[in-house]
Design an enzyme around this catalytic site. Structure first.
Site, short mmCIF file in Angstrom:
data_model
loop_
_atom_site.label_atom_id
_atom_site.label_comp_id
_atom_site.label_asym_id
_atom_site.label_seq_id
_atom_site.Cartn_x
_atom_site.Cartn_y
_atom_site.Cartn_z
N GLY A 138 0.79 -1.23 0.00
CA GLY A 138 0.00 0.00 0.00
C GLY A 138 0.82 1.27 0.00
N ILE A 140 3.31 2.25 1.83
CA ILE A 140 4.73 2.21 2.20
C ILE A 140 5.58 2.32 0.94
CG2 ILE A 140 6.53 0.93 3.39
CD1 ILE A 140 4.36 -0.69 4.80
N GLY A 191 -16.07 -6.76 5.22
CA GLY A 191 -15.65 -6.45 3.85
C GLY A 191 -14.15 -6.48 3.66
N LYS A 209 3.04 -10.15 -4.13
CA LYS A 209 3.88 -9.03 -3.70
C LYS A 209 5.31 -9.49 -3.42
CE LYS A 209 -0.27 -6.98 -1.69
NZ LYS A 209 -1.08 -6.82 -0.46
#
Lengths: 430, 430
Positions: A138, A140, A191, A209
């Site tokens: 995200g 970072i 969610g 990732k």
């Protein structure tokens, strides 16, 4: 085109992240221009539904139904791909953008994990940037840290907790003393889960990732197929508690390191010391740990998902492009990336074993014998008091190979004294 | 000059960091070329003594006695300044290098804290890079994260523990239950202190770093004079213990934030929650926390000093230059940086107060009255059992202004019931 002309974005995908990007461009136009020396503007947007209320005004941007058409527009300099999916429209549009000489900024880890090498080669050939800070951890800025800030280091290991949902589930199980299934349902209601939950709890998303980080760290072609994947579905509250009792936390940890036997990429539950930065990481936060021969250990922590953090990363890449910063997709030029040779075995480590044994004389001796025959020596062993007919026993081994653990598990089954499948979790030195 | 020509370094200063840089260039020449697309080589070196044994071969580099002469050499593209000092030879040589059209990479926080704006303007005018990743938080690529990765964020606050020696002293006091003076002497013997220890324990070194971060974060001209400086010399083991007892750690914490009243820059001991990343930071490690409007909170942790980490940062900047990356020194072009207007007062916060009171009736009432009159409300108060004639009392206040704390301290002195100067330490929300 002069650098005083605006840098014009075409944004494909107006979900959470796409909306976040639109908001940043609108809110911080002047600031971004002051910092980068170039105006950043949006020419066109594209999404599945034009009329959905997104809480942000998009009516004054051109609308395209077809992302591929948008990727080719003359008034688009940077194609911002926020649709997701490893194939289909995202791939077609990114390929079209590169072929049309557009820069590409994407948050799409699946696309790059599967097609990163081909896309990076295409971008290199076309002389455009293909950047993906938002695809990993995200907000970072870990891609930048690894690719640029630590460029003079031989990277020895990269690790990370990079799926916030899994970390939320594991942390919540521990804090609230709840079983996996209950917390999984909670996460679903909140969610937090992908449409296909296996992407989260099966470690696939985090594995994507890790494969991207490994490519940069070791100068190898992205090789997602080389990632050893193990999810968190079999982690029981019992293991979490007993690990805690011995000073550990269980995390879905990705580890990539280059060994004499090849590139090791693992995404699996691991025990890490409770007092380490990774052990202290709670909830949906992400953490990446980079180890280099000169720099030692660098730890980066921040929000791994969400509108603001992910849009921040997208716009970091856009700002780089506005500044004229040119960096190969995976740090090293794509044509110089070596094929990744997956390691045939993982680096040895201590293991945590949880055994449910028959409660009768001689059982522990049998266990000790099996472990000894597998060449595994015991660091610590604890038998817990119990009121059932089975006795839970926790063993922490000294460093051994995964193959030795497999041998021992087979041996234990063969003794007939284990009443449930033995649990084995690696203890990663962090 | 084509990018296929080597990028040639002149290194001024062959102390720990200079030697580290030489080692990286020698060890990783091929790797750096593969990553950056350009060979990096050393043309010349300069230091005070030519003959000192540095544990690395430098005989095949040209030697210069005068760093200014080296800065002007035709075969130097990047002047690497590792001499230190805010003025004198370091400044003269950096100015000469810029004037001669050379890029400059420096680890010199004092130089930039005092002359950063002038040097950045000069570099901008000359069209060269002036980069200083190594000057702040050693190996942590924090300048890059703030300048580039988070470029699309309005930064709301930057914080950091950026002097490893102070953090070592404070951590060691707590761990070993030792008074400040004893641990200071230990640190001195271990060689952890600067020649002038005030640079460390007085917060000056860390204050330099904070001023540099603030400039990038808020687009303002470096203003070290605007940093409110307070060292750790007056922190007693008693405060450390009593803070710990209430769930806090004491850190020499730098905080910069833009407020309606101007730019606030503080470098001072603060209490932070023991469970926060800053609270958990032990020994000589550094940590920088960056908060942005989109990204939320990013935490960066790593070695703040030492040969390898600092040289890694220097070579990160060199790698950027080899890749042709052009970034203004402080992120925003120097001519667009606004003068920093120091805040006239700091953002309110809770405070920790330690009072040594006479042990007689009515004393606590007097304290409560004085605090009340200063408009300070009490969150928590603890009186500790004692066998002396004075009673130690710890107060944690609700949020209040520093001026209220000063008023209360004066009032407390005037009551005659405090037998020692009241201690007040800010509790920073992290």
């Amino acid at each position: 085109m002069s650098h005083n002309d605006p840098l014009r974005l075409g944004i494909a995908g107006l979900g959470t992240v796409g909306v976040g990007v639109v908001k940043i461009v609108r809110r911080h136009a002047a600031m971004i221009e002051a910092r980068t020396g170039r105006q950043v503007a949006i020419s066109a947007v594209s999404a599945r539904s034009r009329d959905k209320d997104r809480g942000v005004e998009i009516g004054h941007y051109d609308w395209e139904d077809d992302p591929v058409a948008m990727a080719k527009r003359d008034d688009v300099d940077v194609f911002v791909e926020l649709m997701g999916g490893s194939d289909g429209p995202a791939k077609a549009a990114v390929e079209a953008a590169i072929a049309a000489g557009k820069h590409v900024v994407t948050a799409n880890k699946a696309l790059l994990a599967h097609h990163g090498q081909d896309l990076a080669l295409a971008a290199e050939k076309a002389g455009v940037m293909l950047r993906f800070e938002a695809a990993v951890a995200g907000g970072i800025p870990v891609i930048k840290a690894l690719t640029e800030g630590l460029a003079a280091n031989e990277i020895t290991r990269v690790m990370g907790v990079m799926n916030g949902t899994c970390n939320y589930i594991l942390t919540r199980m521990y804090d609230a003393d709840l079983p996996y299934e209950t917390v999984f349902d909670e996460a679903d209601k909140l969610g937090y889960l992908e449409a296909d939950p296996q992407l989260d709890v099966g470690g696939i998303d985090a594995g994507h990732k890790l494969a991207l980080l490994a490519s940069i760290a070791f100068g190898t072609q992205v090789n997602f197929d080389g990632v050893e994947l193990e999810g968190i579905e079999h982690i029981s509250i019992r293991d979490i508690e007993q690990a805690a009792d011995m000073g550990y936390r269980i995390k879905l940890l990705g580890v990539a390191q280059m060994t004499g036997r090849g590139l090791e990429q693992r995404m699996s539950p691991c025990l890490v010391p409770a007092t380490s930065p990774l052990g202290q990481l709670e909830g949906g936060t992400n953490m990446v740990v980079i180890e280099g021969d000169s720099v030692g250990q660098i730890v980066l922590r921040g929000a791994g998902a969400g509108e603001g953090p992910t849009a921040s990363a997208v716009m970091g890449d856009v700002s780089d492009i506005a500044r004229g910063i040119a960096i190969p997709t995976f740090g090293t030029p794509a044509h110089r990336l070596a094929p990744a040779k997956p390691a045939r075995a993982t680096v040895p480590a201590p293991y945590y074993l949880r055994l449910e044994l028959q409660d009768k004389p001689g059982v522990l001796a049998k266990v000790a014998t099996v472990l000894g025959e597998a060449g595994i020596s015991i660091d610590r062993m604890r038998q817990y008091s119990h009121d059932a007919v089975t006795a839970p026993v926790i063993v922490v081994t000294h460093r051994c190979a995964k193959s030795q653990i497999e041998t021992a598990r087979e041996g234990l089954r063969a003794t007939g004294v284990v009443v449930a499948e033995p649990v084995a979790i690696r203890i990663e030195k962090v």
